[in-house]
Scaffold this motif. Structure first.
Motif, short mmCIF file in Angstrom:
data_model
loop_
_atom_site.label_atom_id
_atom_site.label_comp_id
_atom_site.label_asym_id
_atom_site.label_seq_id
_atom_site.Cartn_x
_atom_site.Cartn_y
_atom_site.Cartn_z
N THR A 250 0.98 -1.20 -0.03
CA THR A 250 -0.05 0.17 -0.05
C THR A 250 0.97 1.27 0.08
O THR A 250 1.95 1.30 0.40
CB THR A 250 -0.99 0.06 1.36
OG1 THR A 250 0.15 -0.15 2.24
CG2 THR A 250 -2.04 -0.98 1.11
N CYS B 250 1.08 5.45 0.54
CA CYS B 250 0.58 6.45 1.07
C CYS B 250 1.58 7.85 0.71
O CYS B 250 2.64 7.75 0.91
CB CYS B 250 0.41 6.52 2.38
SG CYS B 250 0.16 8.01 3.36
N ALA C 38 -3.70 14.18 -9.73
CA ALA C 38 -5.02 14.00 -9.61
C ALA C 38 -5.84 13.52 -10.89
O ALA C 38 -6.80 12.80 -11.18
CB ALA C 38 -5.90 14.74 -8.76
N HIS D 58 -6.82 6.72 -16.58
CA HIS D 58 -7.19 6.60 -15.02
C HIS D 58 -7.94 7.69 -14.66
O HIS D 58 -7.76 8.93 -15.09
CB HIS D 58 -6.00 6.22 -14.12
CG HIS D 58 -5.31 5.13 -14.53
ND1 HIS D 58 -4.22 5.01 -15.40
CD2 HIS D 58 -5.46 3.88 -14.10
CE1 HIS D 58 -3.90 3.66 -15.51
NE2 HIS D 58 -4.70 3.04 -14.87
N THR D 59 -9.12 7.40 -13.77
CA THR D 59 -9.77 8.66 -13.34
C THR D 59 -10.43 8.41 -12.23
O THR D 59 -10.61 7.10 -11.86
CB THR D 59 -10.75 9.18 -14.47
OG1 THR D 59 -11.46 10.17 -14.24
CG2 THR D 59 -12.15 7.83 -14.73
N GLY D 60 -10.75 9.53 -11.51
CA GLY D 60 -11.47 9.23 -10.17
C GLY D 60 -10.71 9.01 -9.02
O GLY D 60 -11.35 8.90 -7.76
N LYS D 61 -9.15 9.04 -8.95
CA LYS D 61 -8.56 8.84 -7.75
C LYS D 61 -7.50 10.21 -7.62
O LYS D 61 -7.15 10.75 -8.78
CB LYS D 61 -7.70 7.56 -7.77
CG LYS D 61 -8.54 6.55 -7.39
CD LYS D 61 -8.01 5.08 -7.19
CE LYS D 61 -7.84 5.07 -5.52
NZ LYS D 61 -7.17 3.69 -5.37
N GLN D 62 -7.11 10.46 -6.30
CA GLN D 62 -6.15 11.35 -6.37
C GLN D 62 -4.96 11.30 -7.18
O GLN D 62 -4.23 12.12 -7.43
CB GLN D 62 -5.84 11.63 -4.96
CG GLN D 62 -6.80 12.42 -4.10
CD GLN D 62 -6.94 13.99 -4.74
OE1 GLN D 62 -6.04 14.52 -5.02
NE2 GLN D 62 -8.20 14.56 -4.61
N SER E 242 -4.71 9.37 -10.12
CA SER E 242 -4.80 9.07 -11.31
C SER E 242 -3.84 9.25 -12.40
O SER E 242 -3.41 8.34 -13.30
CB SER E 242 -6.38 9.61 -12.04
OG SER E 242 -7.28 9.23 -11.11
N TYR F 194 -0.73 7.12 -12.04
CA TYR F 194 -0.97 5.61 -12.88
C TYR F 194 -0.86 5.81 -14.22
O TYR F 194 -0.18 4.72 -14.92
CB TYR F 194 -2.38 5.09 -12.40
CG TYR F 194 -2.58 5.15 -10.92
CD1 TYR F 194 -1.54 4.46 -9.90
CD2 TYR F 194 -3.78 5.45 -10.23
CE1 TYR F 194 -1.83 4.40 -8.49
CE2 TYR F 194 -3.92 5.16 -9.03
CZ TYR F 194 -3.06 4.79 -8.21
OH TYR F 194 -3.45 4.79 -6.65
#
Lengths: 110, 327
Positions: free
Chosen positions: B91, B93, B211, B216-220, B222, B225
């Motif tokens: 994970t 952070c 972000a 990719h979309t929708g995450k801080q 994105s 990625y």
């Protein structure tokens, strides 16, 4: 480019090195020699350092662009972090952190 | 000399910081304490205190058991070094320094492309094109391209497995239990973490937002990625399989070393920055007007073109400087 640093080594070794390299200041030598000569000079340093210390820094193709080697220094060593080379020094701060050493309490005032 | 003569240090000059592409890629630390000692960022190692050249570093990956002091964090932010906490379970952070850019010009450009569906599709196709040796034909739909991409990734795994002799049973990592994954999957996750960190650092250093992703979309994260995916199969997969085929021990560490060698060999930092600017249709050498003086006030928006900020408009004397500084 190669840099060699000599500390407390016999004068003859210092003189010998100055045949290949430029002595920038006492014990610090800079020069451009090929890989074979660089290794031979290092062997020479290690062989004749007696109780002195020597350090060599030279160009490489790795990410950092250089590599370090040391001889005769009990307080410093080269550490490898997944391919990056740094120098670890056994200074007072390190000694404090060692087990068996109870560090004095001090306030962190800045 | 007397201790009383304290050296006064000026604010960090952004020009002193090596550009992202000229610096070191990443450094992974675990079970250590990162602190400031005489302005150096020092970390505790069994062999002694190690000073880390953070101003030249793209991203600092902090693994389990690391402690960072407040002063160290400030120094890291000042030197534009991104900091990423990575867990053993894969994970991540993220935290970040401010990056080396002070101008928002590039971010505005990213938003412009992101909000316009036509431009966004163009960027997405460009991103896929970067992964294939042959540019996908114009008439292919996005769905078809995604299918091609899936096939390409499966093919990369199969080939790496064949070359290294390490059996492959599919990408599988358990978010709950790190040790349950097979060694290759763990190796890939470790390598990917480095690449994500690096992409994150490149994005911040270029002055973009992590972000606003295009594929990719929708995450801080994105956009992180998006960028990391461009290089994953090339940088991480072969290195991961190779590391596992050599020795069963220290897989994570050896993958990091191999990925680093690959990054150096392919000059990835430079490539990443160039690709990033090309995708965002930005000028790679564009001037940052705040480079010399980051406290300089920004402009004010006007539909007819931005006007100079830091000026009191409508006062008795037009052009009179506002009293309140920014920031």
């Amino acid at each position: 480019m190669v840099v060699i640093v000599l500390e407390s080594t016999p004068p003859s070794l210092k003189g010998e090195l100055s045949r290949w390299m430029v002595e920038v200041t006492t014990g610090v030598y800079a020069g451009r020699v090929n890989a074979l000569v660089r290794d031979l000079l290092w062997e020479k340093c290690v062989q004749h350092a007696r109780r002195g210390r020597c350090y060599q820094v030279y160009r490489t193709n790795a990410e950092q662009g250089f590599a370090i080697r040391m001889h005769g220094d009990a307080l410093r060593s080269v550490v490898d972090f997944d391919g990056l080379e740094f120098v670890a020094a056994k200074n007072a701060q390190w000694a404090e952190s060692q087990p068996g050493n109870t560090p004095e309490k001090h306030d962190n005032v800045t | 000399m007397a201790e009383s003569q304290r050296v006064i240090w000026r604010k960090q000059n952004l020009r002193e910081l090596p550009k992202f592409r000229d610096g070191l890629s990443y450094l992974y630390l675990e079970h250590t304490r990162v602190e400031v000692q005489d302005r150096a960022i020092a970390c505790l190692h069994v062999q002694g205190m190690v000073d880390v050249p953070v101003a030249a570093l793209g991203v600092l990956l902090l693994g389990p058991g690391t402690t960072v002091t407040h002063a160290a964090m400030r120094a890291l932010a000042d030197s534009g070094c991104s900091v990423v906490w990575v867990g053993e379970d894969g994970t991540r952070c993220y935290a970040s320094g401010t990056g080396e850019a002070r101008s928002s010009k590039r971010l505005q450009q990213q938003v412009r492309l992101w909000t316009d569906d036509e431009a966004r599709l163009r960027v997405v196709r460009e991103m896929y094109a970067l992964r294939f040796s042959k540019r996908p034909a114009k008439h292919l739909t996005l769905r078809q391209i995604r299918g091609m991409e899936g096939a390409r990734v499966r093919d990369t795994y199969a080939r790496a497995s064949e070359q290294s002799g390490v059996p492959w049973s599919g990408r599988d990592y358990q978010r709950e239990s790190w040790k349950a994954a097979d060694p290759v999957n763990r190796a890939i996750s470790s390598g990917n973490a480095c690449l994500y960190g690096l992409a994150h650092a490149a994005i911040l250093s270029g002055g973009y937002s992590p972000a606003l992703g295009f594929i990719h979309t929708g995450k801080q994260l994105s956009f992180v990625y998006d960028i990391a995916d461009l290089y994953k199969t090339e940088m991480v997969v072969p290195a991961a399989f190779q590391a596992v085929s050599e020795l069963p021990e220290n897989i994570e560490s050896r993958v990091r070393a191999k990925v680093r060698a690959e990054i150096t060999r392919t000059r990835l930092l430079e490539r990443m920055v160039n690709d990033l600017h090309a995708l965002m249709e930005a000028d790679p050498e564009g001037e940052d007007p705040f480079e010399a003086d980051e406290a300089r006030p920004g402009d004010l928006w006007d539909p007819e073109g931005d006007v100079e900020g830091g000026v009191a408009y409508g006062g008795d004397r037009v052009g009179e400087h506002a009293a309140e500084p920014e920031g």
